[in-house]
Design a protein around this motif. Structure first.
Motif, mmCIF file in Angstrom:
data_model
loop_
_atom_site.group_PDB
_atom_site.id
_atom_site.type_symbol
_atom_site.label_atom_id
_atom_site.label_comp_id
_atom_site.label_asym_id
_atom_site.label_seq_id
_atom_site.Cartn_x
_atom_site.Cartn_y
_atom_site.Cartn_z
ATOM 1 N N ALA A 66 -19.763 214.436 26.448
ATOM 2 C CA ALA A 66 -18.826 213.119 26.621
ATOM 3 C C ALA A 66 -19.252 212.333 25.027
ATOM 4 O O ALA A 66 -18.600 212.373 25.179
ATOM 5 N N THR A 67 -20.849 212.327 24.898
ATOM 6 C CA THR A 67 -21.339 212.156 23.569
ATOM 7 C C THR A 67 -21.165 212.621 22.079
ATOM 8 O O THR A 67 -20.127 212.262 21.816
ATOM 9 N N CYS A 68 -20.549 213.942 22.472
ATOM 10 C CA CYS A 68 -20.135 214.729 21.061
ATOM 11 C C CYS A 68 -18.457 214.358 20.641
ATOM 12 O O CYS A 68 -18.066 214.237 19.914
ATOM 13 N N LEU A 69 -17.752 214.808 22.241
ATOM 14 C CA LEU A 69 -16.426 214.515 21.974
ATOM 15 C C LEU A 69 -16.655 212.902 21.283
ATOM 16 O O LEU A 69 -15.265 213.214 20.264
ATOM 17 N N GLY A 70 -16.963 212.059 21.255
ATOM 18 C CA GLY A 70 -16.469 210.872 20.936
ATOM 19 C C GLY A 70 -16.998 210.876 19.907
ATOM 20 O O GLY A 70 -15.915 210.349 18.727
ATOM 21 N N ILE A 71 -18.210 211.435 18.959
ATOM 22 C CA ILE A 71 -18.633 211.106 17.858
ATOM 23 C C ILE A 71 -17.947 211.858 17.059
ATOM 24 O O ILE A 71 -17.185 211.674 15.960
ATOM 25 N N CYS A 72 -17.213 213.556 17.514
ATOM 26 C CA CYS A 72 -16.785 214.181 16.626
ATOM 27 C C CYS A 72 -15.435 213.930 16.479
ATOM 28 O O CYS A 72 -14.692 213.809 15.535
ATOM 29 N N CYS A 73 -14.695 213.403 17.628
ATOM 30 C CA CYS A 73 -13.185 212.686 17.349
ATOM 31 C C CYS A 73 -13.551 211.746 16.296
ATOM 32 O O CYS A 73 -12.008 211.470 15.529
ATOM 33 N N PHE A 74 -14.594 210.705 16.468
ATOM 34 C CA PHE A 74 -14.464 209.277 15.229
ATOM 35 C C PHE A 74 -14.867 209.693 14.493
ATOM 36 O O PHE A 74 -13.739 209.179 13.029
ATOM 37 N N ILE A 75 -15.243 211.303 13.816
ATOM 38 C CA ILE A 75 -15.418 211.330 12.998
ATOM 39 C C ILE A 75 -14.163 212.019 12.139
ATOM 40 O O ILE A 75 -13.593 211.862 10.892
ATOM 41 N N VAL A 76 -13.625 213.387 13.070
ATOM 42 C CA VAL A 76 -12.293 214.215 12.254
ATOM 43 C C VAL A 76 -11.162 213.771 12.956
ATOM 44 O O VAL A 76 -9.832 213.949 12.183
ATOM 45 N N THR A 77 -10.976 212.925 13.584
ATOM 46 C CA THR A 77 -9.400 212.833 14.099
ATOM 47 C C THR A 77 -9.074 211.841 13.194
ATOM 48 O O THR A 77 -8.967 210.995 13.112
ATOM 49 N N ASP A 78 -6.913 211.890 12.879
ATOM 50 C CA ASP A 78 -6.271 211.249 11.607
ATOM 51 C C ASP A 78 -5.055 211.028 12.841
ATOM 52 O O ASP A 78 -4.214 210.605 13.055
ATOM 53 N N ASP A 79 -5.352 212.581 14.130
ATOM 54 C CA ASP A 79 -3.750 211.800 14.497
ATOM 55 C C ASP A 79 -4.278 211.567 15.769
ATOM 56 O O ASP A 79 -5.121 211.226 16.644
ATOM 57 N N ILE A 80 -3.395 210.689 15.858
ATOM 58 C CA ILE A 80 -3.161 209.422 17.498
ATOM 59 C C ILE A 80 -3.506 209.575 18.243
ATOM 60 O O ILE A 80 -3.826 209.461 19.120
ATOM 61 N N THR A 81 -2.236 211.056 18.111
ATOM 62 C CA THR A 81 -2.558 211.560 19.881
ATOM 63 C C THR A 81 -3.625 211.983 19.532
ATOM 64 O O THR A 81 -3.830 211.667 21.835
ATOM 65 N N GLU A 82 -4.295 212.207 19.506
ATOM 66 C CA GLU A 82 -5.568 213.493 19.655
ATOM 67 C C GLU A 82 -6.486 212.403 20.585
ATOM 68 O O GLU A 82 -7.326 212.170 21.514
ATOM 69 N N LEU A 83 -6.384 210.885 19.678
ATOM 70 C CA LEU A 83 -7.553 210.107 19.892
ATOM 71 C C LEU A 83 -7.062 209.313 21.007
ATOM 72 O O LEU A 83 -8.339 208.678 22.020
ATOM 73 N N TYR A 84 -5.224 208.894 21.248
ATOM 74 C CA TYR A 84 -5.561 208.541 23.037
ATOM 75 C C TYR A 84 -5.276 209.505 23.430
ATOM 76 O O TYR A 84 -6.506 209.187 24.951
ATOM 77 N N SER A 85 -5.302 210.802 23.456
ATOM 78 C CA SER A 85 -6.149 211.884 24.419
ATOM 79 C C SER A 85 -7.850 211.885 24.376
ATOM 80 O O SER A 85 -7.780 212.220 25.886
ATOM 81 N N THR A 86 -8.472 212.256 23.858
ATOM 82 C CA THR A 86 -10.096 212.044 23.654
ATOM 83 C C THR A 86 -10.254 210.114 24.839
ATOM 84 O O THR A 86 -11.495 210.693 25.675
ATOM 85 N N MET A 87 -9.824 209.316 24.592
ATOM 86 C CA MET A 87 -10.057 207.845 25.188
ATOM 87 C C MET A 87 -9.835 207.734 26.675
ATOM 88 O O MET A 87 -10.048 207.683 27.996
ATOM 89 N N GLU A 88 -8.628 208.812 26.528
ATOM 90 C CA GLU A 88 -7.954 209.138 28.355
ATOM 91 C C GLU A 88 -9.223 209.768 28.317
ATOM 92 O O GLU A 88 -8.936 209.899 29.909
ATOM 93 N N CYS A 89 -9.163 210.804 28.346
ATOM 94 C CA CYS A 89 -10.204 212.053 28.943
ATOM 95 C C CYS A 89 -12.063 211.146 29.645
ATOM 96 O O CYS A 89 -11.488 211.212 30.430
#
Length: 571
Positions: free
Chosen positions: A174-197
């Motif tokens: 869970a920690t890794c998912l949040g940090i990696c998404c914070f660093i690399v995600t430019d796709d807003i859809t992927e950001l919302y999907s990760t936050m929902e998870c």
């Protein structure tokens, strides 16, 4: 330059198919490779006087050779060997910048991490998730990092949502998912999907709160904490319209987590509430929270908690955090903190920056200062600009001698000893509400500041003063108030005692005066009696004298008359 000796025998299995021994990557390896430009760059006090020159090219080749061996060992059949190799790579990635080396081997590293997360057990999965975070930190926000996240993201989500996986593995993923998404995600859809998870994980604590009167600590609490902190980190990069939706959804539910038995859950919920209030007031200057009185009452109770069934360390930590949270919610204030790394300083002046800094400090550990100096991605996140390059002459001017370091250490030791004696002396304890514990907290803060003197040069003393006036302004203000109250109480007690002594002295003077008056009156009466006696005596003497003269004259007359008669016949 000759190549280092081959050490292939170290990577082979021994007799009987036993797992090979892995020599983990140590801090000594990092310090040797970076002695001339990294260690002194991060801390001027780390220079050694007249140190030997180090061949940087040879040490760099030796380091890369070790890291290649560790990467190969991540595919070993032995779980202990794979885990040791992952831990060694984590230590190297957290203490150094290895962008070019990692760029050439990013696909191999990604495949190894994916294999370890899928097929490994709890400890191996945790080590692989931590290595994935450091891999993204090293690569920064780019196309290569996006490819890594596209490969690892689905695997991480699967582990996080898998109820049969170990809690430690789900927490690390869970920690890794949040940090990696914070660093690399430019796709807003992927950001919302990760936050929902992540929301699906920590919102279960809300459901447990509805079933019971309070939130009890369970084995899933650590997972909920990691999911909540990772979700909060991603919330800081969401668009404002999405931030408003999340605030409306969670702001009235998060206060229920403040009643959890777990200290870390209470702290995570409090810091998340402070961050939500900060974001809400940035989006709407007239933001109003309906249950503000109830929330501030809860926060104030946690900021002054004195329950005896809790450990003193936990109570001290809780009060320190929730004092800042209460100020953020009530007064819209944040205690500015200063982070010093090398010749630079960074000021943390809001909850968003504090949350980001705490997250990366958790995964980088002692290498946080070095990455703040040299990592382009972190410098962009904290708006530090390009890295500051210092030449050898500048580094030499920052060098301090062993004697000066000895003087700093001696002064700090004496100050710490005095502070501890003051804290532990029972005769100075005063039974005022919360004064004893807050005084101890202030003394601990003073000890932390004194510890910084051990490695800070002369010019850092000014920065420490700034930190005391800025970062610990609330503690100083509280201590001044307590000092004033103690002075006032002491003054009142001294005044009362003085008045009592003066009254007693006046009473003694009055009693003495009365006694003296009585004695003087007696003396006067005795004097009068003596004078009267003298007068009587004089009168008696006069009377006696007069009566004695008359008798003598009559006797003389009789004598003369008788003798005269006798003389006439004899003629």
């Amino acid at each position: 330059m000759p190549k280092p000796k081959k050490r292939g025998s170290n990577h082979q299995r021994g007799a009987g198919g036993q797992p090979r021994n892995v020599q983990p990557f140590s801090d000594e390896d990092a310090s040797i490779e970076t002695m001339s430009h990294c260690s002194g760059f991060s801390d001027p006090a780390s220079f050694t006087e007249d140190g030997p020159e180090v061949d940087e090219e040879a040490t760099q080749e030796d380091l890369e050779y070790k890291l290649k061996g560790f990467i190969d060992l991540t595919l070993d059949k032995s779980a202990k060997t794979r885990q040791a190799a992952l831990e060694s790579l984590k230590s190297a990635f957290s203490s150094k910048i290895l962008y070019e080396f990692i760029m050439e081997r990013r696909m191999t590293l990604t495949d190894s991490i994916e294999r370890c997360i899928k097929k490994g057990k709890s400890d191996e999965q945790c080590a692989a998730a931590g290595l994935a975070c450091l891999l993204c930190v090293q690569m920064g926000s780019g196309i290569e990092s996006e490819e890594i996240f596209k490969t690892l993201g689905p695997v991480l989500k699967k582990i996080v949502c898998d109820g049969t996986a170990s809690i430690q593995a789900r927490q690390a993923c869970a920690t890794c998912l949040g940090i990696c998404c914070f660093i690399v995600t430019d796709d807003i859809t992927e950001l919302y999907s990760t936050m929902e998870c992540l929301e699906n994980i920590f919102t279960k604590a809300y459901q447990r709160d509805r079933d019971t009167n309070g939130v009890s600590s369970t084995h899933n609490t650590v997972l909920h904490i990691s999911a909540l902190l990772a979700w909060t980190l991603l919330l800081t990069i969401c668009p404002m319209n999405e931030v408003k939706k999340k605030i409306e959804m969670h702001l009235h539910k998060l206060p229920s987590l403040l009643s959890c038995d777990d200290l870390n859950m209470r702290i995570a919920a409090g810091e998340t509430l402070a961050l939500l209030f900060e974001l809400a007031r940035e989006t709407d200057a007239d933001f109003f929270y309906e249950d503000m009185d109830l929330l501030t009452e809860k926060l104030r109770a946690l900021a002054t908690d004195g329950n005896k069934h809790r450990a003193k360390v936990d109570k001290r930590k809780q009060r320190s955090v929730f004092r800042d949270v209460l100020r953020a919610v009530e007064e819209r204030d944040f205690p500015t903190e200063m982070v010093k790394f090398g010749p630079e300083r960074m000021y943390i002046d809001c909850w968003v920056k504090k949350q980001t800094y705490d997250t990366f400090k958790e995964i980088l550990g002692s290498g946080m200062q070095y990455h703040l100096q040299s990592n382009d991605f972190l410098r962009n996140v904290f708006e530090l600009g390009p890295p500051v390059m210092l030449d050898a002459a500048t580094l030499k001017t920052m060098k301090i001698s062993r004697f000066e370091r000895h003087l700093y250490n001696s002064a700090a030791f004496k100050a710490r000893t005095k502070a501890r004696n003051t804290m532990e002396r029972p005769s100075l304890e005063i039974n005022l509400p919360d004064t004893h514990e807050e005084g101890k907290l202030y003394v601990v803060d003073s000890l932390n500041n004194l510890n910084k003197l051990n490695v800070c040069p002369d010019e850092s003393q000014h920065s420490l003063d700034e930190e005391n006036t800025g970062g610990t302004g609330e503690n100083m203000a509280g201590s001044n108030t307590r000092n004033q109250s103690l002075f006032f109480i002491t003054f009142i007690l001294t005044l009362i005692i003085s008045l009592a002594l003066v009254s007693f002295v006046i009473f003694l003077i009055i009693q003495t005066r009365n006694k003296m008056d009585q004695i003087s009156s007696r003396l006067l009466s005795e004097k009068k009696n003596i004078e009267e006696l003298k007068k009587i005596n004089n009168i008696l003497l006069k009377h006696l004298n007069q009566s004695g003269i008359k008798d003598k004259s009559s006797d003389l007359h009789d004598y003369l008359f008788s003798h005269a008669e006798l003389k006439v016949p004899g003629e």
